[in-house]
Scaffold this motif. Structure first.
Motif, PDB file in Angstrom:
ATOM      1  N   GLY A  49      25.074  41.887  14.277  1.00 54.04           N
ATOM      2  CA  GLY A  49      24.435  40.666  14.761  1.00 54.04           C
ATOM      3  C   GLY A  49      24.653  39.490  13.834  1.00 54.04           C
ATOM      4  O   GLY A  49      24.885  38.365  14.274  1.00 54.04           O
ATOM      5  N   MET A  50      24.586  39.757  12.534  1.00 57.20           N
ATOM      6  CA  MET A  50      24.801  38.676  11.558  1.00 57.20           C
ATOM      7  C   MET A  50      26.239  38.169  11.612  1.00 57.20           C
ATOM      8  O   MET A  50      26.478  36.962  11.541  1.00 57.20           O
ATOM      9  N   VAL A  51      27.197  39.082  11.739  1.00 55.04           N
ATOM     10  CA  VAL A  51      28.610  38.688  11.830  1.00 55.04           C
ATOM     11  C   VAL A  51      28.847  37.873  13.096  1.00 55.04           C
ATOM     12  O   VAL A  51      29.519  36.837  13.069  1.00 55.04           O
ATOM     13  N   ALA A  52      28.281  38.321  14.208  1.00 55.07           N
ATOM     14  CA  ALA A  52      28.437  37.582  15.465  1.00 55.07           C
ATOM     15  C   ALA A  52      27.825  36.197  15.360  1.00 55.07           C
ATOM     16  O   ALA A  52      28.395  35.215  15.856  1.00 55.07           O
ATOM     17  N   TYR A  53      26.683  36.090  14.694  1.00 59.93           N
ATOM     18  CA  TYR A  53      26.037  34.790  14.512  1.00 59.93           C
ATOM     19  C   TYR A  53      26.919  33.858  13.687  1.00 59.93           C
ATOM     20  O   TYR A  53      27.098  32.698  14.038  1.00 59.93           O
ATOM     21  N   GLU A  54      27.480  34.367  12.596  1.00 60.32           N
ATOM     22  CA  GLU A  54      28.338  33.537  11.748  1.00 60.32           C
ATOM     23  C   GLU A  54      29.578  33.061  12.512  1.00 60.32           C
ATOM     24  O   GLU A  54      29.975  31.907  12.398  1.00 60.32           O
TER      25      GLU A  54
END
Length: 99
Positions: A49-54
């Motif tokens: 989720g964090m990678v997708a957000y970035e």
């Protein structure tokens, strides 16, 4: 009236009692195993989720810059049209330059 333990025992029957005792005995073994498996899965979901957000943050920033460029170009063309008198614009379009 508050329910009595004998009511639960009678309603559950022998299979229910055996399952309850088994759950109590196996809980100290199963909970750490399930937690050990669940923690890495939860961590990978959070990380994904964090990678997708970035990635999406960068894409939205780029899209915003493109939109700002389009708006700036449109404003420049409007300003250019306002500075060009109407008779000059029509003369340019018809090819009636006096040169």
């Amino acid at each position: 009236m508050a329910p009595k333990i004998t009511d639960f025992v009678e309603d559950a029957g022998a299979p229910g009692i055996i399952a309850g005792i088994g759950a109590v005995l196996l809980a100290p073994i199963l909970i750490p195993v399930v937690a050990g498996i669940g923690k890495p899965i939860a961590k990978s979901l959070v990380k994904g989720g964090m990678v997708a957000y970035e990635k999406s943050k960068g894409a939205f920033a780029e899209m915003g810059e493109t939109w700002e460029d389009i708006i700036a170009e449109a404003k420049a063309e409007i300003a250019e049209d306002r500075e060009t008198p109407a008779f000059e614009a029509s003369a340019e379009n018809t090819g009636e330059h006096s040169g």
